[in-house]
Design an enzyme around this catalytic site. Structure first.
Site, mmCIF file in Angstrom:
data_model
loop_
_atom_site.group_PDB
_atom_site.id
_atom_site.type_symbol
_atom_site.label_atom_id
_atom_site.label_comp_id
_atom_site.label_asym_id
_atom_site.label_seq_id
_atom_site.Cartn_x
_atom_site.Cartn_y
_atom_site.Cartn_z
ATOM 1 N N GLU A 241 6.359 -2.073 9.119
ATOM 2 C CA GLU A 241 7.639 -2.466 8.510
ATOM 3 C C GLU A 241 8.569 -1.279 8.676
ATOM 4 O O GLU A 241 8.441 -0.285 7.965
ATOM 5 C CB GLU A 241 7.443 -2.812 7.028
ATOM 6 C CG GLU A 241 6.538 -4.009 6.767
ATOM 7 C CD GLU A 241 7.171 -5.330 7.157
ATOM 8 O OE1 GLU A 241 8.324 -5.351 7.635
ATOM 9 O OE2 GLU A 241 6.504 -6.372 7.002
ATOM 10 N N CYS A 275 15.785 -0.686 3.692
ATOM 11 C CA CYS A 275 15.638 -1.085 5.088
ATOM 12 C C CYS A 275 16.542 -2.272 5.402
ATOM 13 O O CYS A 275 16.977 -2.455 6.518
ATOM 14 C CB CYS A 275 14.189 -1.441 5.360
ATOM 15 S SG CYS A 275 13.527 -2.562 4.141
HETATM 16 P P1 NAD Z 1 8.626 8.040 6.984
HETATM 17 O O1 NAD Z 1 8.259 7.398 8.263
HETATM 18 O O2 NAD Z 1 9.114 9.446 7.020
HETATM 19 O O3 NAD Z 1 7.387 8.046 5.989
HETATM 20 C C1 NAD Z 1 6.739 6.855 5.582
HETATM 21 C C2 NAD Z 1 5.319 7.168 5.177
HETATM 22 O O4 NAD Z 1 4.595 7.602 6.322
HETATM 23 C C3 NAD Z 1 5.179 8.277 4.159
HETATM 24 O O5 NAD Z 1 4.170 7.926 3.250
HETATM 25 C C4 NAD Z 1 4.753 9.466 5.003
HETATM 26 O O6 NAD Z 1 4.020 10.431 4.295
HETATM 27 C C5 NAD Z 1 3.887 8.792 6.042
HETATM 28 N N1 NAD Z 1 3.743 9.524 7.299
HETATM 29 C C6 NAD Z 1 4.581 10.439 7.852
HETATM 30 N N2 NAD Z 1 4.090 10.860 9.041
HETATM 31 C C7 NAD Z 1 2.929 10.188 9.248
HETATM 32 C C8 NAD Z 1 1.975 10.157 10.307
HETATM 33 N N3 NAD Z 1 2.123 10.904 11.396
HETATM 34 N N4 NAD Z 1 0.928 9.319 10.198
HETATM 35 C C9 NAD Z 1 0.783 8.523 9.104
HETATM 36 N N5 NAD Z 1 1.647 8.514 8.072
HETATM 37 C C10 NAD Z 1 2.712 9.332 8.145
HETATM 38 O O7 NAD Z 1 9.682 7.099 6.305
HETATM 39 P P2 NAD Z 1 10.454 7.320 4.953
HETATM 40 O O8 NAD Z 1 11.527 8.329 5.155
HETATM 41 O O9 NAD Z 1 9.494 7.526 3.845
HETATM 42 O O10 NAD Z 1 11.105 5.871 4.731
HETATM 43 C C11 NAD Z 1 12.335 5.499 5.255
HETATM 44 C C12 NAD Z 1 12.163 4.474 6.341
HETATM 45 O O11 NAD Z 1 11.376 3.381 5.890
HETATM 46 C C13 NAD Z 1 13.474 3.859 6.784
HETATM 47 O O12 NAD Z 1 13.543 3.812 8.180
HETATM 48 C C14 NAD Z 1 13.417 2.454 6.199
HETATM 49 O O13 NAD Z 1 14.204 1.511 6.870
HETATM 50 C C15 NAD Z 1 11.969 2.150 6.288
HETATM 51 N N6 NAD Z 1 11.593 1.066 5.378
HETATM 52 C C16 NAD Z 1 11.284 -0.139 5.911
HETATM 53 C C17 NAD Z 1 10.966 -1.200 5.082
HETATM 54 C C18 NAD Z 1 10.626 -2.552 5.642
HETATM 55 O O14 NAD Z 1 10.138 -3.382 4.901
HETATM 56 N N7 NAD Z 1 10.868 -2.818 6.917
HETATM 57 C C19 NAD Z 1 10.954 -1.016 3.704
HETATM 58 C C20 NAD Z 1 11.266 0.237 3.191
HETATM 59 C C21 NAD Z 1 11.584 1.271 4.043
#
Ligand code: NAD
Length: 533
Positions: A241, A275
């Site tokens: 997502e 998002c």
């Molecule tokens: P992010 O990708 O920085 O982090 C998300 C999660 O991934 C965190 O828990 C982080 O610790 C983990 N993570 C980071 N690097 C990783 C790796 N290499 N391997 C595994 N896990 C890892 O995103 P964010 O800044 O926390 O969230 C913002 C983003 O999320 C925006 O782009 C937003 O649009 C998206 N989002 C999407 C939805 C949806 O339903 N489509 C919902 C909410 C947020």
């Protein structure tokens, strides 16, 4: 908000509004992460046998625990993510409670073994059923922007399907993650059906490397790509997502007051850190002046302040990193010739001991935006609403689709036929007509994106199907004769197969009946072969 401490052994969670410390959490080392997945698999062996009625009772009990602690949970969500308490209640707690009651009550029916129609094969005494097995351990890696409702809703669906769960909450909201674990524990779930591990990206990566039976990830496109690459090595299935750049199309026949209210909420709730936030507004030229004026007027009335104030509509953003992207995007817009009519910079919020940080960004309305401006193509994830114009229906659709992302969109018009026609041409996982943003809160409906907004679905029947493996059970109740397509082959066999292709495979009973003489010849041949051997 939080930071990884220098020793890299703990996360320090802080309140984005004033920088005060919420608490510290030990980071789970990699061996603990793989241990959690292995242990989750042991627990799964018992949990998968738990009857649906018991799973339902426990999920409904978890709802009661949440309701009893609702205000404390809302405050905790606000303290770690910065969002107003009002939004913690309306956009997280209420929707996830609704999702939980729905999935608790309907999972059994949705996962009931299903008889599948197999057409003319059933004339041969065969039947098919599909049954649904849970997958095993589901690794959930959420973002920080909905730290409660997203992982909790996904976990509730996973356990109802018979899986166990390991959640790695965002490093910005570790205590909300621990609270989810506590809720499952207090509700009486068997120990470790839901486990929480703590840490940042490295811990998330360790969870993916530990090869759970599925990863359900919510976050950025960049991280999604990394997860997909690791998952591919182990053939671990994933739901991704990811981000959005969601368009709102307003036709001149729309109710402008409604559209303005919706645009303000859709762009600015959770400080735009959704998002599915409205990140691009396209209004038909003749209505642009009126709609823009209504939006600006409403934006000016919004109260901004710390999230615990009940009259606060816009609170702090989650992190310095995020607010800098917003500042950059406003600069890009202005340099490219667009204009900020209201907002455009960090807000001065009185009476805050903010320890040198200011994470409040003013809700910002920008006019004169066009799709060739860089921030119309990249996700902003902040409280800015760029407005662009269009002339024709076709142009509106083309502008909306001119994006790598395709999560949600909305169309505003009083002409429902036009609304549906436009909606069906927009490349997005969800398109609302005269509504905006909120459908993640309808647990019954599928959630997920087209294009680079993700893979797979959470929520709804489609989301539940991601959490199970369908198994086809095929039975032959007249297993007396060899099948006509078995060996050995012969000229009679080859002619029979020709007729299978031209008659049976049409699905027509009449045509299939006409191949009976050939079929009998073939069966006789097979029986004769059997006697000779
Ligand atoms: P992010 O990708 O920085 O982090 C998300 C999660 O991934 C965190 O828990 C982080 O610790 C983990 N993570 C980071 N690097 C990783 C790796 N290499 N391997 C595994 N896990 C890892 O995103 P964010 O800044 O926390 O969230 C913002 C983003 O999320 C925006 O782009 C937003 O649009 C998206 N989002 C999407 C939805 C949806 O339903 N489509 C919902 C909410 C947020």
């Amino acid at each position: 908000m939080s930071a990884v401490s220098e020793a890299r052994s703990e996360l320090i969670s802080t309140n984005p509004a004033d920088g005060s410390e919420v608490g510290r959490v030990q980071i789970s080392p990699p061996e603990e992460v793989s241990g959690a997945v292995a242990h989750g698999r042991d627990v799964f062996e018992r949990w998968k046998r738990t009857p649906f009625a018991e799973r339902k009772r426990l999920v409904m009990r978890a709802r009661e625990v949440i309701v009893a602690e609702m205000d404390d949970i809302a405050l905790l969500i606000s303290q770690e993510s910065g969002k107003p308490v009002a939004e913690a209640l309306s956009l997280e707690i209420a929707p996830v409670l609704d999702l939980m009651q729905w999935i608790a009550r309907s999972a059994e029916k949705m996962l009931r073994p299903r008889r599948v129609g197999i057409g003319l094969f059933s004339l041969m005494g065969r039947s098919s059923r599909v049954i649904y097995h849970p997958l095993g351990v589901i690794g959930i890696i959420p973002a920080w922007n909905y730290p409660f409702s997203i992982p909790l809703g996904e976990a509730a669906m996973a356990v109802m399907a018979g899986n166990t769960v390991v959640i790695k909450p965002s490093e910005l909201t570790p205590f909300v993650g621990l609270k989810i674990g506590e809720i499952f524990e207090k509700s009486g779930f068997p120990k470790d059906v839901v486990q929480i591990i703590s840490g940042a990206g490295e811990t998330g990566a360790a969870l993916v490397a530990a090869q759970p039976d599925k990863i359900v990830f919510t976050g950025s496109l960049t991280t999604g790509r990394k997860i997909l690459a690791t998952a591919a090595e182990n053939l671990t299935p994933v739901v991704l997502e990811l981000g959005g750049k969601d368009p709102m199309i307003v036709f001149e026949d729309a109710d402008m007051e409604m559209a303005a209210d919706a645009a303000v909420w859709g762009a600015f709730c959770n400080s735009g850190q959704n998002c599915s936030a409205v990140e691009r507004l396209y209004v038909q030229k003749d209505a642009a002046e009126e709609l823009t004026a209504l939006i600006v007027e409403r934006t000016k009335r919004l109260v901004q302040g710390p999230g615990d104030g009940e009259d606060v509509s816009i609170a702090a953003m989650s992190s310095e990193r995020q607010i800098r992207i917003v500042e950059q995007h406003v600069d890009y817009f202005c340099e490219a010739g667009a204009e900020a009519l209201v907002g455009g910079k960090r807000a001065e919020v009185e009476g805050l001991e903010n320890d040198g940080q200011n994470l409040f960004f003013q809700p910002t309305v920008i006019t004169g935006a066009t799709n060739d401006m860089r921030p119309m193509r990249e996700e902003t994830f902040g409280p800015i609403l760029p407005i662009a114009t269009f002339t024709t229906e076709e142009e509106a659709i083309a502008l909306a689709n001119d994006s790598d992302y395709g999560l949600t969109a909305s169309v505003w018009t009083r002409d429902y036929a036009k609304g549906r026609r436009v909606a069906e041409q927009i490349e997005a996982g969800t398109v609302c007509i005269n509504e905006v943003l909120y459908t993640h809160g309808i647990g019954q409906t599928p959630w997920g994106g087209f294009k680079k907004s993700g893979l797979g679905r959470t929520h709804g029947l489609e989301g539940l199907m991601e959490l199970v493996k369908p198994q086809h059970i095929h039975t032959n109740r007249i297993a007396l004769l060899p099948d006509a397509w078995w060996m050995p082959y012969s000229p009679t066999a080859t002619e029979t197969f020709r007729q299978f292709a031209t008659k049976f495979a049409t699905g027509s009973l009449f045509k299939t009946a006409s191949m009976l003489p050939q079929l009998l010849r073939r069966i006789k041949e097979l029986l004769k072969n059997r006697q000779q051997s």
